[in-house]
Design a protein around this motif. Sequence first.
Motif, short mmCIF file in Angstrom:
data_model
loop_
_atom_site.label_atom_id
_atom_site.label_comp_id
_atom_site.label_asym_id
_atom_site.label_seq_id
_atom_site.Cartn_x
_atom_site.Cartn_y
_atom_site.Cartn_z
N LEU A 46 0.81 -1.22 0.00
CA LEU A 46 0.00 0.00 0.00
C LEU A 46 0.85 1.28 0.00
N HIS A 47 2.15 1.14 -0.13
CA HIS A 47 2.98 2.34 -0.24
C HIS A 47 2.60 3.08 -1.52
N PRO A 48 2.43 4.39 -1.46
CA PRO A 48 1.95 5.13 -2.63
C PRO A 48 2.84 5.04 -3.86
N SER A 49 4.08 4.59 -3.69
CA SER A 49 4.97 4.49 -4.85
C SER A 49 4.72 3.23 -5.68
N THR A 50 3.98 2.27 -5.13
CA THR A 50 3.78 1.03 -5.87
C THR A 50 2.76 1.22 -6.98
N CYS A 51 3.03 0.59 -8.11
CA CYS A 51 2.14 0.75 -9.27
C CYS A 51 0.79 0.09 -9.01
N SER A 52 0.79 -1.02 -8.28
CA SER A 52 -0.46 -1.77 -8.07
C SER A 52 -1.49 -0.98 -7.27
N VAL A 53 -1.05 -0.23 -6.27
CA VAL A 53 -2.00 0.46 -5.40
C VAL A 53 -2.62 1.66 -6.08
N GLY A 54 -1.90 2.31 -6.96
CA GLY A 54 -2.43 3.51 -7.60
C GLY A 54 -3.15 3.25 -8.90
N ALA A 55 -3.00 2.06 -9.45
CA ALA A 55 -3.56 1.76 -10.77
C ALA A 55 -5.08 1.81 -10.77
N GLY A 56 -5.63 2.02 -11.98
CA GLY A 56 -7.08 2.10 -12.11
C GLY A 56 -7.80 0.80 -11.85
N GLY A 57 -7.11 -0.34 -11.99
CA GLY A 57 -7.71 -1.63 -11.67
C GLY A 57 -8.64 -2.18 -12.73
N LEU A 58 -8.67 -1.57 -13.91
CA LEU A 58 -9.58 -2.00 -14.98
C LEU A 58 -9.03 -3.24 -15.67
N TRP A 59 -9.90 -4.25 -15.83
CA TRP A 59 -9.52 -5.43 -16.63
C TRP A 59 -9.60 -5.05 -18.10
N MET A 60 -8.45 -4.95 -18.74
CA MET A 60 -8.37 -4.74 -20.19
C MET A 60 -6.91 -4.81 -20.59
N PRO A 61 -6.52 -5.75 -21.46
CA PRO A 61 -5.13 -5.79 -21.90
C PRO A 61 -4.70 -4.44 -22.46
N PHE A 62 -3.60 -3.90 -21.91
CA PHE A 62 -3.16 -2.55 -22.25
C PHE A 62 -1.64 -2.50 -22.20
N HIS A 63 -1.02 -2.26 -23.35
CA HIS A 63 0.44 -2.13 -23.45
C HIS A 63 1.16 -3.32 -22.79
N CYS A 64 0.70 -4.52 -23.12
CA CYS A 64 1.43 -5.73 -22.79
C CYS A 64 1.41 -6.56 -24.07
N ASP A 65 2.52 -6.56 -24.78
CA ASP A 65 2.56 -7.06 -26.15
C ASP A 65 2.89 -8.55 -26.25
N ASP A 66 3.01 -9.22 -25.12
CA ASP A 66 3.33 -10.64 -25.11
C ASP A 66 2.17 -11.45 -25.69
N GLU A 67 2.49 -12.45 -26.52
CA GLU A 67 1.43 -13.26 -27.12
C GLU A 67 0.69 -14.11 -26.10
N ARG A 68 1.24 -14.23 -24.90
CA ARG A 68 0.58 -15.00 -23.84
C ARG A 68 -0.42 -14.17 -23.05
N THR A 69 -0.50 -12.88 -23.35
CA THR A 69 -1.32 -11.97 -22.55
C THR A 69 -2.77 -12.39 -22.47
N ASP A 70 -3.38 -12.74 -23.59
CA ASP A 70 -4.81 -13.05 -23.58
C ASP A 70 -5.12 -14.25 -22.69
N GLN A 71 -4.26 -15.28 -22.72
CA GLN A 71 -4.50 -16.44 -21.85
C GLN A 71 -4.43 -16.04 -20.38
N TRP A 72 -3.41 -15.26 -20.03
CA TRP A 72 -3.31 -14.80 -18.64
C TRP A 72 -4.51 -13.93 -18.27
N ALA A 73 -4.93 -13.09 -19.22
CA ALA A 73 -6.04 -12.17 -18.97
C ALA A 73 -7.33 -12.92 -18.70
N PHE A 74 -7.61 -13.96 -19.48
CA PHE A 74 -8.86 -14.69 -19.28
C PHE A 74 -8.82 -15.56 -18.04
#
Length: 371
Positions: free
Chosen positions: A31-59
């Motif tokens: 929960l430290h304010p510097s961490t990306c996870s705590v400040g992120a919008g939290g929206l499920w949507m593949p965004f700027h992750c170009d790995d071909e495995r992304t969709d499998q991880w996303a689902f």
Amino acid sequence: MTVLVVGSGVIAVELIRKQVKIRLLSPRHPLHPSTCSVGAGGLWMPFHCDDERTDQWAFDTLDELMSYACSVESGSVDAVDGGASKALVEIVPAISFKRNNSKAPPKWATDRRSHILKFQCLTIDDLYKESLSQNFRLPGREVMDHAGYSHSWLFHPPIVDSPNMLMHMVRELESSEYTEHINLDTQKGYANVQEIVDDAIKFGCDSLVNCTGLGSKAICDDKSLIGARGVLLQFDRPSCEWDGQPERNDSVIMVEDPPLGSDSDPCYMIPRGKIIAVGGTYLEGDEQPEIRPEEMSKIMENARLMGINTDRSKPISQWVGFRPYRPRARLEIDEDFRKSGVKVVHSFGYGGSGWTVFVGAAKEAVSLLSS
């Protein structure tokens, strides 16, 4: 097997659910304010992750997030902040405005598993009709017409209340019999992977997972890993005042087409837990830790265009974070340490898709440890 996890809680959660013993070390509290996870919008949507495995991880992640949403609705999972938030995960209509219909839907939207998202490509006329029938909020029609947007994507993704979900995972770890040790604020950085391996051996661990995010740039001497700077303002969701459609339900609004948005300066609004996050930027290699005055002005204008009455509602906080982007995420066994007696798995570089792929990536990391 006993696994030393450095930097992330979700892989540790996946391990204890598999009845694997873990030790978890994090240089800073989740929960430290510097961490990306705590400040992120939290929206499920593949965004700027170009790995071909992304969709499998996303689902894989989508399945679990939807189960959280259903559990909260049924009352079997409570928000961890005393009920101030509606849920750990909620489903919210999401709209992405387009200048024309020439852009094909993203690959994930046409996947056979995407039916749960109720994805549609709509004209602006049909979108505004749909908002009336579903009672969700949209920017003023004249604003979008003047900007030249003619089409949209409408879907219904889960949104993670990031701080609450992080604490939910921490409490699961703290209460598990498979957690041998947990220190979420070591304030200790590692100079290289060998130092982590040495600690794993010292602690009696036969495996380790390095999920230190952007910290892996130095730890692994990974020159392909860069920070993609994001900036957003947070408005108080319960008291936020709106122009035009005050009594409607919240929605996610996204614009990456000009004139209101671009790849490097997307315009977006995400309701998340107790806040409404308005942004933003996606600036690779930009290391400025503070919000710039011109960024503040631009995002306040975004908020106004999205319907927030910015004369009566002011941001309660601001946040700058650095998404750990890599052309291909590093989720693999480190062959350089095969002979060390400790199996080393790296998991980092998911760009702007952290809350979209976190469960799927964790499951694959656990599978690698077991292979």
